[in-house]
Design a protein around this motif. Structure first.
Motif, PDB file in Angstrom:
ATOM      1  N   HIS A   3      23.683  75.540  45.824  1.00  0.00           N
ATOM      2  CA  HIS A   3      24.332  76.434  46.772  1.00  0.00           C
ATOM      3  C   HIS A   3      24.291  77.855  46.235  1.00  0.00           C
ATOM      4  O   HIS A   3      23.836  78.111  45.108  1.00  0.00           O
ATOM      5  CB  HIS A   3      25.776  75.998  47.039  1.00  0.00           C
ATOM      6  CG  HIS A   3      26.652  75.976  45.827  1.00  0.00           C
ATOM      7  ND1 HIS A   3      27.344  77.064  45.382  1.00  0.00           N
ATOM      8  CD2 HIS A   3      26.918  74.965  44.938  1.00  0.00           C
ATOM      9  CE1 HIS A   3      28.037  76.747  44.289  1.00  0.00           C
ATOM     10  NE2 HIS A   3      27.785  75.478  43.994  1.00  0.00           N
ATOM     11  N   THR A   4      24.754  78.777  47.044  1.00  0.00           N
ATOM     12  CA  THR A   4      24.698  80.196  46.694  1.00  0.00           C
ATOM     13  C   THR A   4      26.038  80.618  46.116  1.00  0.00           C
ATOM     14  O   THR A   4      26.957  80.977  46.859  1.00  0.00           O
ATOM     15  CB  THR A   4      24.365  81.022  47.950  1.00  0.00           C
ATOM     16  OG1 THR A   4      23.119  80.564  48.467  1.00  0.00           O
ATOM     17  CG2 THR A   4      24.269  82.490  47.634  1.00  0.00           C
ATOM     18  N   GLY A   5      26.134  80.576  44.787  1.00  0.00           N
ATOM     19  CA  GLY A   5      27.418  80.809  44.144  1.00  0.00           C
ATOM     20  C   GLY A   5      27.995  82.191  44.362  1.00  0.00           C
ATOM     21  O   GLY A   5      29.213  82.368  44.424  1.00  0.00           O
ATOM     22  N   LYS A   6      27.135  83.202  44.463  1.00  0.00           N
ATOM     23  CA  LYS A   6      27.648  84.564  44.667  1.00  0.00           C
ATOM     24  C   LYS A   6      28.198  84.762  46.074  1.00  0.00           C
ATOM     25  O   LYS A   6      28.991  85.684  46.305  1.00  0.00           O
ATOM     26  CB  LYS A   6      26.535  85.578  44.390  1.00  0.00           C
ATOM     27  CG  LYS A   6      26.170  85.716  42.918  1.00  0.00           C
ATOM     28  CD  LYS A   6      25.175  86.845  42.710  1.00  0.00           C
ATOM     29  CE  LYS A   6      24.863  87.031  41.222  1.00  0.00           C
ATOM     30  NZ  LYS A   6      23.868  88.121  41.004  1.00  0.00           N
ATOM     31  N   TYR A   7      27.769  83.963  46.983  1.00  0.00           N
ATOM     32  CA  TYR A   7      28.242  84.052  48.379  1.00  0.00           C
ATOM     33  C   TYR A   7      28.688  82.657  48.822  1.00  0.00           C
ATOM     34  O   TYR A   7      27.964  81.940  49.532  1.00  0.00           O
ATOM     35  CB  TYR A   7      27.142  84.583  49.299  1.00  0.00           C
ATOM     36  CG  TYR A   7      26.580  85.910  48.841  1.00  0.00           C
ATOM     37  CD1 TYR A   7      27.382  87.047  48.797  1.00  0.00           C
ATOM     38  CD2 TYR A   7      25.256  86.019  48.438  1.00  0.00           C
ATOM     39  CE1 TYR A   7      26.880  88.268  48.361  1.00  0.00           C
ATOM     40  CE2 TYR A   7      24.742  87.238  48.009  1.00  0.00           C
ATOM     41  CZ  TYR A   7      25.553  88.350  47.970  1.00  0.00           C
ATOM     42  OH  TYR A   7      25.054  89.556  47.538  1.00  0.00           O
ATOM     43  N   PRO A   8      29.893  82.269  48.414  1.00  0.00           N
ATOM     44  CA  PRO A   8      30.337  80.879  48.650  1.00  0.00           C
ATOM     45  C   PRO A   8      30.458  80.497  50.121  1.00  0.00           C
ATOM     46  O   PRO A   8      30.567  79.303  50.429  1.00  0.00           O
ATOM     47  CB  PRO A   8      31.708  80.839  47.966  1.00  0.00           C
ATOM     48  CG  PRO A   8      31.694  81.973  46.997  1.00  0.00           C
ATOM     49  CD  PRO A   8      30.863  83.031  47.626  1.00  0.00           C
ATOM     50  N   TYR A   9      30.438  81.482  51.026  1.00  0.00           N
ATOM     51  CA  TYR A   9      30.563  81.111  52.437  1.00  0.00           C
ATOM     52  C   TYR A   9      29.369  80.282  52.924  1.00  0.00           C
ATOM     53  O   TYR A   9      29.444  79.654  53.975  1.00  0.00           O
ATOM     54  CB  TYR A   9      30.777  82.340  53.316  1.00  0.00           C
ATOM     55  CG  TYR A   9      29.730  83.423  53.245  1.00  0.00           C
ATOM     56  CD1 TYR A   9      29.915  84.545  52.436  1.00  0.00           C
ATOM     57  CD2 TYR A   9      28.564  83.351  53.994  1.00  0.00           C
ATOM     58  CE1 TYR A   9      28.976  85.559  52.376  1.00  0.00           C
ATOM     59  CE2 TYR A   9      27.617  84.363  53.955  1.00  0.00           C
ATOM     60  CZ  TYR A   9      27.823  85.458  53.135  1.00  0.00           C
ATOM     61  OH  TYR A   9      26.876  86.450  53.087  1.00  0.00           O
ATOM     62  N   TYR A  10      28.291  80.257  52.147  1.00  0.00           N
ATOM     63  CA  TYR A  10      27.168  79.388  52.515  1.00  0.00           C
ATOM     64  C   TYR A  10      27.583  77.916  52.445  1.00  0.00           C
ATOM     65  O   TYR A  10      27.318  77.137  53.362  1.00  0.00           O
ATOM     66  CB  TYR A  10      25.979  79.629  51.582  1.00  0.00           C
ATOM     67  CG  TYR A  10      25.107  80.807  51.948  1.00  0.00           C
ATOM     68  CD1 TYR A  10      25.583  82.121  51.845  1.00  0.00           C
ATOM     69  CD2 TYR A  10      23.798  80.633  52.387  1.00  0.00           C
ATOM     70  CE1 TYR A  10      24.787  83.210  52.168  1.00  0.00           C
ATOM     71  CE2 TYR A  10      22.990  81.715  52.720  1.00  0.00           C
ATOM     72  CZ  TYR A  10      23.492  82.998  52.601  1.00  0.00           C
ATOM     73  OH  TYR A  10      22.694  84.067  52.930  1.00  0.00           O
ATOM     74  N   ILE A  11      28.221  77.547  51.339  1.00  0.00           N
ATOM     75  CA  ILE A  11      28.589  76.138  51.187  1.00  0.00           C
ATOM     76  C   ILE A  11      29.830  75.817  52.021  1.00  0.00           C
ATOM     77  O   ILE A  11      30.000  74.687  52.495  1.00  0.00           O
ATOM     78  CB  ILE A  11      28.806  75.768  49.698  1.00  0.00           C
ATOM     79  CG1 ILE A  11      28.855  74.249  49.545  1.00  0.00           C
ATOM     80  CG2 ILE A  11      30.034  76.427  49.112  1.00  0.00           C
ATOM     81  CD1 ILE A  11      28.813  73.777  48.108  1.00  0.00           C
ATOM     82  N   VAL A  12      30.663  76.823  52.261  1.00  0.00           N
ATOM     83  CA  VAL A  12      31.818  76.606  53.138  1.00  0.00           C
ATOM     84  C   VAL A  12      31.322  76.316  54.558  1.00  0.00           C
ATOM     85  O   VAL A  12      31.764  75.369  55.214  1.00  0.00           O
ATOM     86  CB  VAL A  12      32.751  77.833  53.126  1.00  0.00           C
ATOM     87  CG1 VAL A  12      33.821  77.690  54.203  1.00  0.00           C
ATOM     88  CG2 VAL A  12      33.407  77.990  51.755  1.00  0.00           C
ATOM     89  N   GLY A  13      30.377  77.121  55.021  1.00  0.00           N
ATOM     90  CA  GLY A  13      29.865  76.920  56.380  1.00  0.00           C
ATOM     91  C   GLY A  13      29.004  75.684  56.521  1.00  0.00           C
ATOM     92  O   GLY A  13      29.079  74.971  57.522  1.00  0.00           O
ATOM     93  N   GLY A  14      28.183  75.408  55.500  1.00  0.00           N
ATOM     94  CA  GLY A  14      27.234  74.302  55.612  1.00  0.00           C
ATOM     95  C   GLY A  14      27.781  72.959  55.208  1.00  0.00           C
ATOM     96  O   GLY A  14      27.171  71.931  55.506  1.00  0.00           O
ATOM     97  N   LEU A  15      28.928  72.934  54.520  1.00  0.00           N
ATOM     98  CA  LEU A  15      29.434  71.655  54.012  1.00  0.00           C
ATOM     99  C   LEU A  15      30.932  71.474  54.311  1.00  0.00           C
ATOM    100  O   LEU A  15      31.315  70.551  55.023  1.00  0.00           O
ATOM    101  CB  LEU A  15      29.185  71.582  52.504  1.00  0.00           C
ATOM    102  CG  LEU A  15      28.994  70.192  51.882  1.00  0.00           C
ATOM    103  CD1 LEU A  15      27.838  69.448  52.531  1.00  0.00           C
ATOM    104  CD2 LEU A  15      28.764  70.315  50.380  1.00  0.00           C
ATOM    105  N   LEU A  16      31.769  72.362  53.786  1.00  0.00           N
ATOM    106  CA  LEU A  16      33.217  72.151  53.905  1.00  0.00           C
ATOM    107  C   LEU A  16      33.700  72.123  55.356  1.00  0.00           C
ATOM    108  O   LEU A  16      34.446  71.218  55.754  1.00  0.00           O
ATOM    109  CB  LEU A  16      33.983  73.231  53.128  1.00  0.00           C
ATOM    110  CG  LEU A  16      34.311  72.903  51.669  1.00  0.00           C
ATOM    111  CD1 LEU A  16      33.045  72.923  50.826  1.00  0.00           C
ATOM    112  CD2 LEU A  16      35.332  73.875  51.097  1.00  0.00           C
ATOM    113  N   ASN A  17      33.303  73.097  56.138  1.00  0.00           N
ATOM    114  CA  ASN A  17      33.831  73.167  57.503  1.00  0.00           C
ATOM    115  C   ASN A  17      33.426  71.960  58.344  1.00  0.00           C
ATOM    116  O   ASN A  17      34.185  71.520  59.212  1.00  0.00           O
ATOM    117  CB  ASN A  17      33.356  74.459  58.177  1.00  0.00           C
ATOM    118  CG  ASN A  17      34.106  75.681  57.688  1.00  0.00           C
ATOM    119  OD1 ASN A  17      35.248  75.578  57.237  1.00  0.00           O
ATOM    120  ND2 ASN A  17      33.479  76.840  57.756  1.00  0.00           N
TER     121      ASN A  17
END
Length: 456
Positions: A220-234
């Motif tokens: 995942h893109t650690g500097k921009y965590p919204y990638y994993i938030v959008g693609g996985l957590l939500n």
């Protein structure tokens, strides 16, 4: 238009006063005050005749400044539509304030009350909800209801996603429509015999095979965590909430308990499970989006969360034979529905725009089917306008995504945008959770505190 009519009426009164004044000076009264004419019933009730023409349409001219972020979609589409707009309105001088860092560069001007006229809200450093809260955007509720595009079609009738609703008010119109999800290389999966995940259990099984083959299952893109938030957590929040996406709207509204409940807890446990099994590439934490995407293309990692712009953004670096695959979600229970978390990148007019007429004309100019096809051809992604893309140059990933969106086994969540402080808190808490420095319970406590501050 109304303001121009008032100005014209005011100007007529001033001119009438000047004419009467001149008549008094040269009327041969020798300085004696002329008697006022007697008012008769007919003159009292006679309507005032005027030769004023009907109010004219706003003239589109003058300076127009457009701020737009240049990221994965590039700037080819912007250059093209701005060029076409100039041909139609040659009296408009357009200043383009654009680039990958434009949001940060323009921030002082927004704070000082000297914004551009039009703003495309996308990329790091931008937050639409915060701009609304800060009263920086024009209320377009009444205008957008009746606005027509340059082809004469009602502007909103062709939109895939409607203008974002803020308690009955509209301040923005979605320009880009897409979805977060998990990407993989179809060619590699076929060669390795890895099954494409369809739910959480199959995702774990496939990840185990990938790991056994010496490849990290997920980066995942650690500097921009919204990638994993959008693609996985939500996606997990919705699945664990009985496939009810209302949980995301509750989080957007910072409702008490929306970040601390069973659905969130169960999702976070899955993330911790992935971490414990060693599925994440630990290099993720220092990665920018392009860094992580490059490792994905090099097959150092098998899957990555991203938006639909991925293929276009990395087109210069895609190895021969690489074929992008896309799954909206992997956290659903066996037999459960896919969850697509949409994102929109919106366009708006600044509340303090210096040329609102030209700004509105520009928006009416770009929301057409033709512009949508060109967007698909130039960016490989979807513009928020219903258009036939079958014969267009839209990427296979986009067409695959459209099949998910239109399928009965996929839930397309509503568009939602967290306030800036909540989004930052979620990014920080998620990275801390992935690093193992906080527990799921602490993640939820942090988020509830962040939401409580917004409610005050």
């Amino acid at each position: 238009m109304k303001s121009k009519g008032k100005k014209k009426a005011g100007l007529s009164l001033v001119m009438m006063s000047i004419v009467l004044s001149l008549a008094g000076c040269g009327g041969g009264t020798n300085g004696a005050e002329a008697p006022a004419p007697e008012k008769t019933a007919s003159t009292q009730n006679e309507p005032v005749k005027t030769d004023d023409p009907k109010p004219e349409e706003p003239k589109v001219a003058g300076d127009l400044e457009i701020q737009y972020f240049v990221g994965g979609y590039g700037d080819g589409w912007w250059k093209e539509v701005i060029g076409e707009f100039k041909k139609k309105y040659p009296d408009v001088n357009i200043k383009e304030s654009a680039g990958s860092q434009i949001n940060e560069q323009m921030k002082p001007r927004w704070i000082q009350g000297n914004p551009p006229d039009v703003v495309y809200i996308d990329g790091a450093g931008s937050n639409e909800t915060q701009m609304v809260l800060d009263d920086q955007l024009m209320d377009i509720t009444d205008w957008v209801k009746d606005a027509k595009n340059v082809d004469g079609e009602p502007l909103t009738s062709n939109l895939i996603a409607p203008p974002q609703d803020y308690s009955g008010k509209n301040y923005t119109i979605p320009l880009v429509f897409g979805s977060w999800g998990t990407f993989y290389d179809e060619t590699l999966f076929t060669e390795k015999g890895w099954d494409i995940p369809k739910d959480w259990d199959s995702f774990l099984a496939t990840s185990e095979k990938i790991k056994a083959d010496g490849v990290y299952p997920y980066i995942h893109t650690g500097k921009y965590p919204y990638y994993i938030v959008g693609g996985l957590l939500n996606t997990g929040f919705v699945s664990e909430n009985g496939d009810n996406p209302q949980i995301l709207k509750d989080q957007e509204a910072a409702k008490e308990g929306s970040f601390k409940n069973d659905a969130v807890a169960n999702t976070l446990k899955k993330i911790v499970d992935m971490r414990g099994k060693g599925y994440f590439d630990n290099a993720s934490f220092g990665m920018s989006h392009t860094d992580s995407q490059m490792l994905f293309l090099q097959h150092k990692d098998a899957m990555i969360p991203n938006g639909l712009w991925l293929e276009n953004e990395m087109k210069k670096d895609v190895p021969e034979g690489f074929k992008f695959g896309f799954i909206p979600s992997v956290m659903q229970k066996p037999g459960g529905k896919f969850v697509a978390i949409p994102y929109t990148s919106n366009i708006a007019i600044a509340k303090k725009a210096k040329n609102p007429d030209a700004a509105k004309a520009f928006i009416e100019f770009i929301f057409t089917k033709q512009a949508a096809v060109r967007w698909a051809e130039l960016t490989g992604a979807l513009m928020n306008v219903k258009a036939d893309l079958e014969s267009s140059g839209a990427s296979d990933v986009v067409k695959t995504a459209m099949k998910y969106f239109n399928g009965s086994d996929t839930i397309v969540a509503p568009v939602f945008k967290l306030a800036a402080d909540i989004e930052q808190a979620e990014n920080d808490a998620t990275i801390a959770l992935l690093q193992g420095s906080i527990t799921p319970e602490e993640w939820m406590d942090r988020m509830e505190k962040a939401a409580a501050k917004i409610r005050k």
